[in-house]
Scaffold this motif. Structure first.
Motif, PDB file in Angstrom:
ATOM      1  N   UNK A  77       0.845  -1.191   0.000  1.00 24.43           N
ATOM      2  CA  UNK A  77       0.000   0.000   0.000  1.00 24.43           C
ATOM      3  C   UNK A  77       0.878   1.238   0.000  1.00 24.43           C
ATOM      4  N   UNK A  78       0.510   2.219  -0.816  1.00 26.64           N
ATOM      5  CA  UNK A  78       1.172   3.517  -0.836  1.00 26.64           C
ATOM      6  C   UNK A  78       0.251   4.551  -0.208  1.00 26.64           C
ATOM      7  N   UNK A  92      -5.188  -1.337  -2.119  1.00 19.54           N
ATOM      8  CA  UNK A  92      -4.027  -2.114  -1.671  1.00 19.54           C
ATOM      9  C   UNK A  92      -3.703  -3.185  -2.705  1.00 19.54           C
ATOM     10  N   UNK A  93      -2.431  -3.532  -2.787  1.00 18.92           N
ATOM     11  CA  UNK A  93      -1.987  -4.558  -3.715  1.00 18.92           C
ATOM     12  C   UNK A  93      -1.428  -5.740  -2.937  1.00 18.92           C
ATOM     13  N   UNK A  94      -1.635  -6.925  -3.443  1.00 15.37           N
ATOM     14  CA  UNK A  94      -1.206  -8.129  -2.747  1.00 15.37           C
ATOM     15  C   UNK A  94       0.324  -8.258  -2.807  1.00 15.37           C
ATOM     16  N   UNK A  95       0.962  -8.168  -1.625  1.00 14.08           N
ATOM     17  CA  UNK A  95       2.419  -8.307  -1.546  1.00 14.08           C
ATOM     18  C   UNK A  95       2.820  -9.643  -0.932  1.00 14.08           C
ATOM     19  N   UNK A  96       1.841 -10.519  -0.714  1.00 11.33           N
ATOM     20  CA  UNK A  96       2.127 -11.767  -0.006  1.00 11.33           C
ATOM     21  C   UNK A  96       3.065 -12.681  -0.780  1.00 11.33           C
ATOM     22  N   UNK A  97       3.115 -12.537  -2.098  1.00 12.86           N
ATOM     23  CA  UNK A  97       3.959 -13.424  -2.895  1.00 12.86           C
ATOM     24  C   UNK A  97       5.380 -12.919  -3.092  1.00 12.86           C
ATOM     25  N   UNK A 179      13.621   8.719   5.117  1.00  8.06           N
ATOM     26  CA  UNK A 179      13.403   7.273   5.207  1.00  8.06           C
ATOM     27  C   UNK A 179      12.026   6.925   4.641  1.00  8.06           C
ATOM     28  N   UNK A 180      11.072   7.836   4.783  1.00  2.41           N
ATOM     29  CA  UNK A 180       9.753   7.635   4.165  1.00  2.41           C
ATOM     30  C   UNK A 180       9.879   7.428   2.662  1.00  2.41           C
ATOM     31  N   UNK A 181      10.764   8.207   2.050  1.00  4.94           N
ATOM     32  CA  UNK A 181      10.945   8.093   0.608  1.00  4.94           C
ATOM     33  C   UNK A 181      11.602   6.766   0.240  1.00  4.94           C
ATOM     34  N   UNK A 182      12.460   6.236   1.110  1.00 11.23           N
ATOM     35  CA  UNK A 182      13.035   4.913   0.862  1.00 11.23           C
ATOM     36  C   UNK A 182      11.947   3.847   0.870  1.00 11.23           C
ATOM     37  N   UNK A 183      11.013   3.961   1.832  1.00  9.17           N
ATOM     38  CA  UNK A 183       9.901   3.011   1.884  1.00  9.17           C
ATOM     39  C   UNK A 183       9.055   3.107   0.617  1.00  9.17           C
ATOM     40  N   UNK A 184       8.785   4.327   0.196  1.00  7.11           N
ATOM     41  CA  UNK A 184       8.013   4.559  -1.040  1.00  7.11           C
ATOM     42  C   UNK A 184       8.717   3.954  -2.243  1.00  7.11           C
ATOM     43  N   UNK A 189       9.548  -0.039  -6.574  1.00  6.33           N
ATOM     44  CA  UNK A 189      10.421  -0.965  -7.297  1.00  6.33           C
ATOM     45  C   UNK A 189       9.837  -2.365  -7.347  1.00  6.33           C
ATOM     46  N   UNK A 190       9.088  -2.745  -6.308  1.00  5.46           N
ATOM     47  CA  UNK A 190       8.497  -4.078  -6.252  1.00  5.46           C
ATOM     48  C   UNK A 190       7.100  -4.116  -6.867  1.00  5.46           C
ATOM     49  N   UNK A 191       6.599  -2.960  -7.292  1.00 10.21           N
ATOM     50  CA  UNK A 191       5.326  -2.896  -7.991  1.00 10.21           C
ATOM     51  C   UNK A 191       4.095  -3.022  -7.119  1.00 10.21           C
ATOM     52  N   UNK A 192       4.249  -2.859  -5.778  1.00 11.23           N
ATOM     53  CA  UNK A 192       3.097  -3.037  -4.894  1.00 11.23           C
ATOM     54  C   UNK A 192       2.848  -1.823  -3.995  1.00 11.23           C
ATOM     55  N   UNK A 193       3.706  -0.839  -4.085  1.00 14.35           N
ATOM     56  CA  UNK A 193       3.573   0.319  -3.205  1.00 14.35           C
ATOM     57  C   UNK A 193       4.135   0.018  -1.824  1.00 14.35           C
ATOM     58  N   UNK A 194       4.531   1.071  -1.137  1.00 13.40           N
ATOM     59  CA  UNK A 194       5.059   0.884   0.206  1.00 13.40           C
ATOM     60  C   UNK A 194       5.000   2.171   0.994  1.00 13.40           C
TER      61      UNK A 194
END
Length: 326
Positions: A77-78, A92-97, A179-184, A189-194
């Motif tokens: 989630x972003x 939200x996007x599924x990041x479980x995989x 650090x917030x921007x690193x999470x983003x 980069x992983x295509x799911x938001x953060x």
């Protein structure tokens, strides 16, 4: 009661602004001269460095120190603020995989010397107005990327919750890093938001949160001991030191240059009485390269000085009045 001077290390509680802490310390210490060496977001906890009295003038030598944080990043989630206080951006996007190997691969480009686009709700000024104020007013804020250094960005633990992947991480970075921007950027980069769900500042240069104290909020009581780190002790942690005698300390306090003497050779004649004895710390490197803390015989800060190349003179760039030396 004399005015206090020194550096205060605070362990900021969550849901308090750094400015709230500064205002509270002003009240508790009975002085208006309180400043900080870099704020923390309200949701963040940990080390907040405050300068008290003449300590406010020392802050310029502390603000650029590298910092270490522990953080929790939620993938899947972003948000509009890149942390848990913002509104979700889309579903939200599924990041479980996502595997930890994929996470590690995405972390690699976020280490070292990188260009980082700060969070939209940062305090950076855009045409004289804070970015967060423009964003909250509904403006489309575009911030330029800035060079930062991420010397460590490592995952220390992970948890899967529903479709989210939560990562505990440690980050050591240059001043000015978000650090917030690193999470983003990791989530992108992983295509799911953060986004960031927790942040704690553990270290600022040589200062550790374990040395800090809790500042009670208004209503929690005023009877609290706020031990100050002396100016000499604080300065000697972040710059080489050079000892001076009392006469030289007095001259430095009046803005005068004094001569730095090298250690005498065996059986050499004693130095002239009107010269300030000084043994430049080897860590300073060649003359003039870095500021040094000139400490009087009691170990108190007399001045921050630079050595003039070639002539061995110590030139004061920050002087401390005798009554404020600590």
């Amino acid at each position: 009661m004399s005015a206090p001077h020194g550096v205060l290390l605070v362990d900021k509680a969550p849901d308090r602004t750094s400015h709230d802490v500064v205002a509270r310390v002003r009240w508790l210490l009975g002085t208006k001269k309180v400043g900080h060496a870099g704020t923390l977001d309200p949701m963040a906890t940990g080390l907040l460095i405050l300068g008290i009295g003449q300590g406010t003038r020392l802050l310029t030598h502390l603000v650029g120190l590298p910092k270490t944080y522990t953080a929790t990043i939620r993938l899947g989630a972003a948000t509009t603020t890149d942390d848990r206080e913002g509104e979700p951006i889309g579903p939200a996007r599924d990041a479980s995989g996502i595997s930890l190997a994929q996470v590690e691969a995405a972390l690699a480009p976020l280490r070292g010397d990188i260009l980082q686009v700060p969070s939209t709700v940062s305090a950076i000024k855009v045409d004289g107005k804070r970015a967060y104020a423009r964003a909250r007013a509904g403006e489309d804020v575009q911030l330029a990327a800035r060079p930062v250094t991420i010397s460590r960005f490592a995952v220390t633990a992970s948890r899967r919750e529903g479709g989210f992947l939560d990562l505990d991480a440690v980050v050591t970075c240059s001043s000015g890093t978000y650090v917030r921007a690193l999470a983003r950027d990791l989530g992108t980069a992983l295509g799911v938001g953060g986004h960031l769900t927790a942040l704690r500042r553990e270290e600022v240069g040589p200062f550790r949160v374990g040395e800090s104290v809790h500042v009670p909020a208004r209503g929690e009581g005023d009877d609290v001991d706020l031990p100050l780190l002396g100016l000499g002790a604080a300065a000697s942690r972040v710059m080489p030191t050079v000892p001076v005698d009392e006469a030289a300390a007095r001259d430095l306090g009046h803005g005068k240059q004094v001569r730095a003497l090298r250690p005498a050779a065996p059986d050499a004649a004693p130095a002239a009485a009107d010269a300030a004895p000084a043994a430049a710390d080897a860590a300073a490197g060649p003359a003039g390269e870095s500021p040094r803390a000139a400490l009087d015989p009691a170990g108190h800060l007399a001045a921050v000085v630079r050595e003039e190349p070639g002539d061995g003179l110590l030139r004061p760039v920050l002087v401390v009045p005798p009554e404020a030396r600590t």
